[in-house]
Scaffold this motif. Structure first.
Motif, short mmCIF file in Angstrom:
data_model
loop_
_atom_site.label_atom_id
_atom_site.label_comp_id
_atom_site.label_asym_id
_atom_site.label_seq_id
_atom_site.Cartn_x
_atom_site.Cartn_y
_atom_site.Cartn_z
N CYS A 1 0.17 8.73 -1.46
CA CYS A 1 -0.21 7.59 -1.00
C CYS A 1 0.74 6.44 -0.75
O CYS A 1 0.42 6.24 -2.24
N ASN B 1 0.27 3.47 -0.48
CA ASN B 1 0.07 2.07 -0.80
C ASN B 1 -0.70 2.02 -2.75
O ASN B 1 -0.41 1.34 -2.89
N CYS B 2 -1.79 2.55 -2.12
CA CYS B 2 -2.23 3.17 -3.88
C CYS B 2 -1.78 3.95 -4.67
O CYS B 2 -2.71 4.11 -6.04
N TRP C 1 -1.56 7.76 4.50
CA TRP C 1 -2.16 7.07 4.37
C TRP C 1 -3.20 8.06 3.61
O TRP C 1 -4.26 8.79 4.30
N CYS D 1 -5.87 1.79 2.80
CA CYS D 1 -4.59 1.34 2.87
C CYS D 1 -3.98 1.39 3.95
O CYS D 1 -2.98 0.74 3.95
N ARG E 1 -1.49 -2.13 4.00
CA ARG E 1 -0.15 -2.67 4.22
C ARG E 1 0.25 -3.26 5.66
O ARG E 1 1.27 -3.66 5.59
#
Length: 202
Positions: A156, A158-159, A174, A180, A184
């Motif tokens: 992912c 984002n995380c 994601w 997430c 974003r």
């Protein structure tokens, strides 16, 4: 600190990846933290996983009666799983030394169990009795070596969690669109508005 084991903590797609993702924000030395820093959380995670991963487990409940005793096994499987398959996503291949460490960790997780596992129709065994968490974790992790699994693994953006992309055209970005993906998108929207405001102020 007690962790709330909510559905979002189980977006990896299988038990092994959910467990790998108990280290939050891997790769960020200033913000990363381990949800298993308190070994008691292993037992609470296993209880929640019995519910959220019931389909994968064939309805078999997980047991971690002495989480402090099994913590070294669990953490060994978790870390070797993350290292092997994170590297596989980045390089589209398995590193031999990481694979060897991963197989040893899985073997150790299985060695304490006297159960019969891995029948084609019941990979986690008889659902009528609990299965040791470390043994279930090993079975789940080993399933990632199946043909086609590597092509569906993602990280992912984002995380930084690992997850399996089961979308029809393998285009999922994601781990969790509701968390997430939206974060974003909100971040991009905020940056665009800020940039536009700065232009107006000139």
């Amino acid at each position: 600190m007690t962790v709330s084991w909510i559905p979002h903590r189980f977006v990896g797609g299988i038990l092994a990846l959910d467990t790998a993702n108990t280290v939050v924000l891997r790769g960020d030395a200033t913000r990363a933290f381990d949800r298993f820093a308190d070994a008691a959380e292993i037992a609470r995670f296993a209880e929640a996983a019995s519910i959220f991963r019931a389909a994968e487990l064939g309805g078999r409940p997980l047991a971690a009666d002495d989480p402090h005793a099994v913590a070294p096994l669990v953490l060994s499987i978790r870390e070797t799983t993350d290292r092997l398959f994170r590297g596989a996503v980045e390089h589209r291949a398995l590193a031999c030394d990481d694979l060897a460490a991963f197989l040893r960790a899985c073997a150790d997780g299985l060695a304490r169990s006297d159960k019969r596992l891995c029948a084609p129709e019941r990979p986690f065994g008889d659902p009528s009795t609990p299965l040791a968490f470390e043994a279930a974790l090993a079975v789940s992790a080993l399933s990632l070596l199946a043909a086609g699994a590597l092509a569906r693994l993602r990280i992912c953006p984002n995380c930084n969690w690992l997850f399996i992309d089961r979308s029809r055209n393998a285009s999922r970005l994601w781990c969790d669109m509701a968390v997430c993906g939206n974060r974003r998108k909100a971040s991009r929207h905020y940056r665009r508005r800020k940039a536009a405001q700065e232009v107006e102020d000139v």
